[in-house]
Enzyme design. Structure first.
Site, PDB file in Angstrom:
ATOM      1  N   GLY A   1      -2.132   4.505  -4.267  1.00  0.00           N
ATOM      2  CA  GLY A   1      -2.801   3.269  -4.629  1.00  0.00           C
ATOM      3  C   GLY A   1      -2.218   2.101  -3.867  1.00  0.00           C
ATOM      4  N   GLN A   2      -2.792   0.913  -4.090  1.00  0.00           N
ATOM      5  CA  GLN A   2      -2.262  -0.284  -3.451  1.00  0.00           C
ATOM      6  C   GLN A   2      -2.311  -1.459  -4.422  1.00  0.00           C
ATOM      7  OE1 GLN A   2      -4.986   0.144  -0.130  1.00  0.00           O
ATOM      8  NE2 GLN A   2      -6.004  -1.798  -0.614  1.00  0.00           N
TER       9      GLN A   2
ATOM     10  N   ASP B   1      12.320   6.598  -9.563  1.00  0.00           N
ATOM     11  CA  ASP B   1      11.854   6.329  -8.198  1.00  0.00           C
ATOM     12  C   ASP B   1      12.507   5.046  -7.680  1.00  0.00           C
ATOM     13  OD1 ASP B   1      10.564   6.424  -5.815  1.00  0.00           O
ATOM     14  OD2 ASP B   1       8.543   6.146  -6.601  1.00  0.00           O
TER      15      ASP B   1
ATOM     16  N   ALA C   1       0.853  -1.193   0.000  1.00  0.00           N
ATOM     17  CA  ALA C   1       0.000   0.000   0.000  1.00  0.00           C
ATOM     18  C   ALA C   1       0.886   1.238   0.000  1.00  0.00           C
ATOM     19  CB  ALA C   1      -0.912   0.004   1.217  1.00  0.00           C
ATOM     20  N   ALA C   2       0.558   2.201  -0.845  1.00  0.00           N
ATOM     21  CA  ALA C   2       1.369   3.412  -0.965  1.00  0.00           C
ATOM     22  C   ALA C   2       0.471   4.638  -0.912  1.00  0.00           C
ATOM     23  CB  ALA C   2       2.174   3.366  -2.267  1.00  0.00           C
ATOM     24  N   SER C   3       0.997   5.763  -1.373  1.00  0.00           N
ATOM     25  CA  SER C   3       0.291   7.032  -1.210  1.00  0.00           C
ATOM     26  C   SER C   3      -0.875   7.201  -2.173  1.00  0.00           C
ATOM     27  CB  SER C   3       1.275   8.190  -1.394  1.00  0.00           C
ATOM     28  OG  SER C   3       1.922   8.087  -2.655  1.00  0.00           O
TER      29      SER C   3
END
Length: 447
Positions: free
Chosen positions: A129-130, A276, A125-127
């Site tokens: 989306g997941q 990234d 899970a990220a900022s």
């Protein structure tokens, strides 16, 4: 969180920060210069933590802005960048009901018809989306990247508030034109990362480019189950970086070499860069293979820009500080109207910057040896040198051209530090830059 609540929360943060900045401004009228610097540093630490805490409670673009900001150590003060590092950790997941609704809305069918199996707990899970593991009706194992609803509607508002908060504290110590360019770069990067159809296109390009690179794995896209906000990829799994750090050094050397080739190959041969290199965007296998994820943040460069980067690298390695300084002007880092700086200023920085590449004798490319990233002191040396060099910093400014490149180089350095690898990277440089045999200048400093 509704747009109204987001606005009020960010506005409240900005107002609070404005009060702290005003209080610090009053303090600056009294006390010694050292007291003023200490007070400002303490204020920036407090502000940085407040920004991090606020953004950490909010998913979407604003949290992503904080993550990006933490990686731009040449743009933001170390106190702010350090506080924002906490945003690099995995975000709390969104309830599965929200994810299910988003998948069905985007793909136009019930999730049970789209997938033979879909795990409700996210794989990551990220900022914005997941990611969930799933199985297609054909039996193929996949991962499904699901963007949170309405993330793309708040980018401009979120970015405006973060910029205002940073401006109030005096963190953005640069003219408005340069501010506009830097935040335009961040804004464009955010919009690119939110368009999964662009990421699917990037995956095809980078997959083709790396197709013959043994041990470097790029997931494949399933277009039938992908849209602008849903991305379904082949399930390519591996271990996290902290696990890979426990493996034998010969395996870690293979990993480090592939991480180097991954970034350098893209920059110097493809003219596009995966920007990234967060450790969560890679996975590793015991044979030294590297799996790369998240191709949303891509930066493209022109032939002339890459040629300038090559020229700058050659001048760094050869110790031609006069040419190096002119390169910095061309890149936009050194202000053109300022006088040349002392050669030793650049040589001291080159000593710090070139050591991790394995060079043991400055400006003598024949002298090199493996560098132990597990005991690297480069980041501490850079901080110490920055404090010593404060009187020269007005001659420099952040450059939009190198923001993503700086983010990539810094990220890969930390990946190697956390991998705890011992390796001589100097030999890899020759794969991408034609370096002459350079005699050591008579006035070059000894390590």
């Amino acid at each position: 969180m509704s747009s109204k609540k987001r606005f009020l929360k960010l506005a409240g943060m900005t107002a609070s920060i404005a009060g702290k900045a005003a209080k610090n401004s009053i303090k600056s009228f009294a006390g010694s210069e050292e007291d003023k610097l200490t007070a400002r540093s303490e204020m920036l630490q407090t502000v940085g933590l407040q920004i991090a805490d606020t953004l950490g409670e909010m998913k979407g673009a604003v949290m992503k802005v904080g993550q990006i900001a933490s990686q731009y150590k040449d743009v933001f003060p170390p106190e702010v960048s350090k506080a924002l590092e906490k945003l690099q950790k995995d975000a709390p997941p969104m309830p599965f009901a929200v994810i299910k609704q988003q998948v069905e809305k985007e793909l136009g069918q019930p999730i049970e018809a789209l997938f033979a199996q879909f795990e409700q707990s996210p794989f990551a899970a990220a900022s914005i989306g997941q990611v969930h593991k799933a199985v297609l009706p054909t039996g193929e194992a996949v991962v499904v990247k699901v963007q949170y609803p309405d993330v793309d509607t708040s980018i401009d508002s979120d970015l405006k508030h973060v910029r205002l908060a940073l401006k109030i504290t005096g963190v953005l110590n640069m003219d408005k034109t340069l501010q506009d360019k830097i935040f335009a770069e961040i804004r464009d990067s955010l919009y690119d990362e939110l368009d999964y159809s662009k990421e699917a296109h990037n995956l095809a390009i980078f997959g083709s480019f790396h197709s013959e690179d043994e041990g470097l794995i790029i997931p494949k896209v399933f277009h039938s189950h992908s849209t602008k906000r849903i991305l379904t990829l082949s399930q390519e799994l591996g271990e996290k970086l902290e696990v890979a750090a426990t493996w034998d050094n010969d395996i870690k050397q293979k990993i480090a070499t592939r991480l180097f080739d991954f970034s350098a190959g893209q920059l110097f041969k493809l003219y596009r860069l995966h920007c990234d290199p967060h450790p969560g965007n890679f996975a590793f296998r015991p044979d030294g293979s590297v799996i790369a994820y998240d191709f949303g943040g891509i930066k493209s460069y022109s032939h002339d820009e890459v040629a300038l980067f090559k020229r700058f690298a050659i001048h760094c390695l050869s110790g031609d500080v006069t040419a190096l300084e002119q390169d910095l002007v061309s890149i936009g880092i050194k202000k053109n109207n300022d006088a040349p700086l002392p050669p030793d200023f650049y040589k001291d920085w080159l000593q710090i910057g070139l050591t991790p590449y394995g060079f043991t004798q400055l400006f003598d490319l024949s002298k090199h040896a493996p560098y132990d990233f597990a005991t690297s002191q480069t980041h501490f040396q850079a901080i110490a040198k920055a404090k010593e060099s404060l009187k020269y910093w007005q001659s420099f400014q952040p450059a939009p051209l190198t923001m993503m490149l700086d983010r990539t180089i810094s990220g890969q350095y930390w990946n190697l530090v956390n991998l705890k690898v011992k390796i001589d990277l100097s030999e890899l440089i020759h794969r991408y830059i034609d370096l002459p045999t350079l005699p050591r200048p008579a006035d070059s400093p000894r390590p």
